[in-house]
Design an enzyme around this catalytic site. Structure first.
Site, short mmCIF file in Angstrom:
data_model
loop_
_atom_site.label_atom_id
_atom_site.label_comp_id
_atom_site.label_asym_id
_atom_site.label_seq_id
_atom_site.Cartn_x
_atom_site.Cartn_y
_atom_site.Cartn_z
N ALA A 73 -63.70 3.11 62.29
CA ALA A 73 -64.22 4.35 61.72
C ALA A 73 -65.72 4.34 61.99
O ALA A 73 -66.55 4.47 61.09
CB ALA A 73 -63.93 4.42 60.24
N CYS A 133 -64.44 14.34 66.84
CA CYS A 133 -65.59 14.08 65.97
C CYS A 133 -65.14 14.21 64.51
O CYS A 133 -64.48 15.17 64.14
CB CYS A 133 -66.70 15.08 66.28
SG CYS A 133 -68.30 14.33 66.24
N ASN A 194 -56.89 9.62 72.65
CA ASN A 194 -57.83 8.96 71.73
C ASN A 194 -57.05 8.09 70.73
O ASN A 194 -55.86 7.86 70.91
CB ASN A 194 -58.66 10.04 71.02
CG ASN A 194 -60.08 9.58 70.80
OD1 ASN A 194 -60.30 8.50 70.27
ND2 ASN A 194 -61.04 10.38 71.20
#
Ligand SMILES: Cc1cc2nc3c(=O)[nH]c(=O)nc-3n(C[C@H](O)[C@H](O)[C@H](O)COP(=O)(O)O)c2cc1C
Length: 305
Positions: A73, A133, A194
């Site tokens: 994170a 994002c 991702n």
């Protein structure tokens, strides 16, 4: 003596890769990794994501190891595009390989600001757009809603003369929809995929482990999922696909290529073995030679035929 196989290839006009192996954004610093080897040997350099303004990223802890995986994170810390241009980009231009700048943003305007500013710079081969994002400036999930992704891409496309690589999120019900809309809206290449959203809980503290509660899962744990998604996307669109997710050796990379990827990215594996990308390049060359293939292209999508 059998001729050495050809590792290089043109993904799209203007983007020639020396070989099909490149770092996954964010796992190789801005492009120089752990300085374990000369980055010019890579198929391309992919920078960590550059944001419009400086960002600190998320509160710690930011990393947590899981069985066969890594939860991160990090939250895309960035020096911002102005500092990137002044301090980082000049150093990256000296390498003799394609430079792909990863761009992150919370809104289309953020991407436009970064790309608008980079368009005047020489020596960049393509942009990779990271729509994952975490803080979502205007609350819109651009990375996971096909219509919003298309809307954002159409706006970004207008300011980008260079090839646009769109990095897709795997956190969707049907990645083929995302791929098709991205292609229609102007993507030249798709990177799949991702990290997968996950979390861990510390039962002694009785709290989530990560400061951000949720993180992105990467590493070998996600490889079968990423591979399935590459297979799906390569079957859904006619533009090149770059495969990424859990690749740790040449056999993994070959699986992605046989599923339809034209190139691969290596992320988490760089942390355990800084030489892994070179080993993968060599392993792909050996496989081609031992099996009588003249070039990488000959095995792209081979498992689908
Ligand atoms: C520590 C860390 C930082 C990352 N930062 C970025 C980033 O800045 N931009 C991006 O597009 N992806 C980022 N990623 C995702 C990777 O590029 C890649 O898509 C993902 O880790 C899956 O590949 P892997 O299993 O080979 O690591 C990051 C991943 C990790 C582990």
């Amino acid at each position: 003596m059998v001729k050495k196989p050809e590792l290089s290839g043109e993904l799209v006009p203007g983007l020639i890769l020396k070989n099909p192996v490149m770092p996954a954004s964010g796992t190789y610093d801005y492009g120089e990794g752990a300085n374990a080897f000369d980055p010019s040997l890579l198929g391309a350099i992919v920078t960590k994501s550059v944001a419009a303004s400086p960002r600190a990223g998320n509160a710690p802890p930011r990393l947590y190891e899981t069985p066969c995986g890594l939860l991160n994170a990090v939250g895309i810390p960035s020096e911002g595009v102005d500092a990137f241009k002044r301090h980082t980009l000049p150093g990256l231009k000296k390498y003799d390989t394609a430079l792909i700048v990863s761009v992150a943003g919370e809104t289309p305007a953020d991407f436009i600001k970064v790309i608008g500013s980079l368009e005047e710079e020489e020596g960049i081969a393509a942009y990779e757009l990271n729509f994952s994002c975490p803080n979502l400036g205007d609350g819109m999930p651009y990375g996971t809603d096909p219509e919003l992704l298309a809307l954002a891409l159409k706006k970004i496309r207008k300011v980008a003369a260079r090839p646009l690589i769109v990095k897709l999120s795997p956190n969707v019900a049907d990645i083929r929809l995302m791929a098709r809309r991205a292609r229609e809206a102007g993507a030249d290449i798709l990177t799949v995929a991702n990290t997968l959203t996950g979390m861990a809980i510390d039962i002694r503290k009785r709290k989530p482990v990560l400061g951000n509660i949720f993180g992105g899962l990467s590493g070998p744990a996600i490889k079968p999922i990423a591979l399935r998604m590459v297979w799906e996307v390569a079957g859904a669109v006619d533009i090149p696909v770059i495969g990424v997710g859990g690749i740790t050796n040449a056999a993994d990379a070959l699986e992605f290529i046989m599923a339809g990827a034209r190139a691969v990215q290596v992320g988490t594996a760089n942390f355990a073995n800084p030489m892994v990308m070179l080993e993968i390049i060599e392993g792909i060359a050996d496989y081609l030679q031992e099996n009588g293939f003249a070039k990488v292209e000959d095995i792209v999508g081979l498992a689908r035929k």
